[in-house]
Design a protein around this motif. Structure first.
Motif, PDB file in Angstrom:
ATOM      1  N   ASP A 140       0.751   5.299   0.313  1.00 14.62           N
ATOM      2  CA  ASP A 140      -0.044   6.473   0.656  1.00 14.62           C
ATOM      3  C   ASP A 140       0.396   7.657  -0.192  1.00 14.62           C
ATOM      4  OD1 ASP A 140      -1.723   5.454   2.790  1.00 14.62           O
ATOM      5  OD2 ASP A 140       0.117   5.264   3.953  1.00 14.62           O
ATOM      6  N   THR A 193       0.850  -1.191   0.000  1.00 16.93           N
ATOM      7  CA  THR A 193       0.000   0.000   0.000  1.00 16.93           C
ATOM      8  C   THR A 193       0.885   1.241   0.000  1.00 16.93           C
ATOM      9  OG1 THR A 193      -1.777  -1.125   1.173  1.00 16.93           O
ATOM     10  CG2 THR A 193      -1.788   1.275   1.228  1.00 16.93           C
ATOM     11  N   LYS A 231      -4.697   6.277  -1.593  1.00 15.12           N
ATOM     12  CA  LYS A 231      -3.660   5.251  -1.562  1.00 15.12           C
ATOM     13  C   LYS A 231      -3.860   4.297  -2.723  1.00 15.12           C
ATOM     14  CE  LYS A 231      -4.749   4.150   2.582  1.00 15.12           C
ATOM     15  NZ  LYS A 231      -4.730   3.504   3.917  1.00 15.12           N
ATOM     16  N   HIS A 257      -3.543  14.126   2.775  1.00 12.20           N
ATOM     17  CA  HIS A 257      -3.653  12.751   2.286  1.00 12.20           C
ATOM     18  C   HIS A 257      -4.797  12.665   1.272  1.00 12.20           C
ATOM     19  CE1 HIS A 257      -4.852   8.426   2.494  1.00 12.20           C
ATOM     20  NE2 HIS A 257      -3.540   8.299   2.446  1.00 12.20           N
TER      21      HIS A 257
END
Length: 204
Positions: free
Chosen positions: A87, A85, A98, A95
């Motif tokens: 990000d 994963t 992902k 953010h």
């Protein structure tokens, strides 16, 4: 006829002795490493003008490498891990989502073998990264399905005995993907990480 049989027997003996010598060194090697993935986070085109600087978080991952020695100096190494994963962050938005990346690499290596237990090597090959969960990014953006690039490495094994050793390895992996909104290309995210890892080697 007797001479031909003798020559054939000598050739067979030579091939067999060579195979035995190779088997004594071990044709296969398995390495297990802990690897720090340091993404380049370079950008192309219009990405940073739209949402600010976009970066992928660096991370530690496990890595399993399988090598086959064609000779005492030449080997091929397959680099494997499970889907990671990644990000994604943007300066203007924080953010933003992902994605998952599965980045196997195949490299041809040259091993230096005249330094006793210390066995350095260099490698060059290709990386093929498969991107999954590609549309989990803000603004309705997504990345391409895959990328292909060069991979290079330097490293060494320090062998405690004929089977077990310590491994240290550094790779550069060319990895980039287009970022799109619908049919419109927003830009290209250049991940291209440097990976630094350490682990154990087992040759058999």
């Amino acid at each position: 006829m007797a001479k031909k049989i003798l020559v054939a027997a000598l050739i067979a003996a030579g091939v067999l002795s060579s195979a035995v010598a190779q088997a004594q060194d071990g044709s296969f090697m398995v390495r297990v490493r802990a690897v720090d993935v340091l993404f380049d986070n370079g950008q192309k085109d219009g990405l940073n003008t739209v949402v600010g600087n976009i970066e992928a978080d660096s991370r530690w991952i496990p890595e399993l490498d399988l090598s086959y020695f064609f000779t005492k100096n030449i080997a091929a190494e397959l680099v494997l891990t499970y889907p990671q994963t990644v990000d994604i962050n943007a300066a203007a938005l924080g953010h933003i989502g992902k994605i998952k990346a599965l980045p196997p690499s195949l490299l041809v290596q040259y091993h230096f073998t005249d330094l006793g237990a210390f066995k350095p090597y260099v490698g060059l090959g290709v990386n093929y990264t498969i991107f999954m969960s590609r549309d989990n990014i803000a603004l309705g953006a997504s990345v391409e399905k895959s990328s292909v690039g060069l991979a290079g490495q330097v490293g060494f094994d320090y062998m405690f005995n004929k089977n077990w050793g310590l491994n240290v390895d550094v790779k550069y992996i060319q990895m980039e993907t287009d970022v799109n909104i619908g049919a419109t290309k927003l830009g290209t995210l250049n991940l291209s990480p440097i990976t630094a890892g350490a682990g154990v080697s087992y040759r058999f």
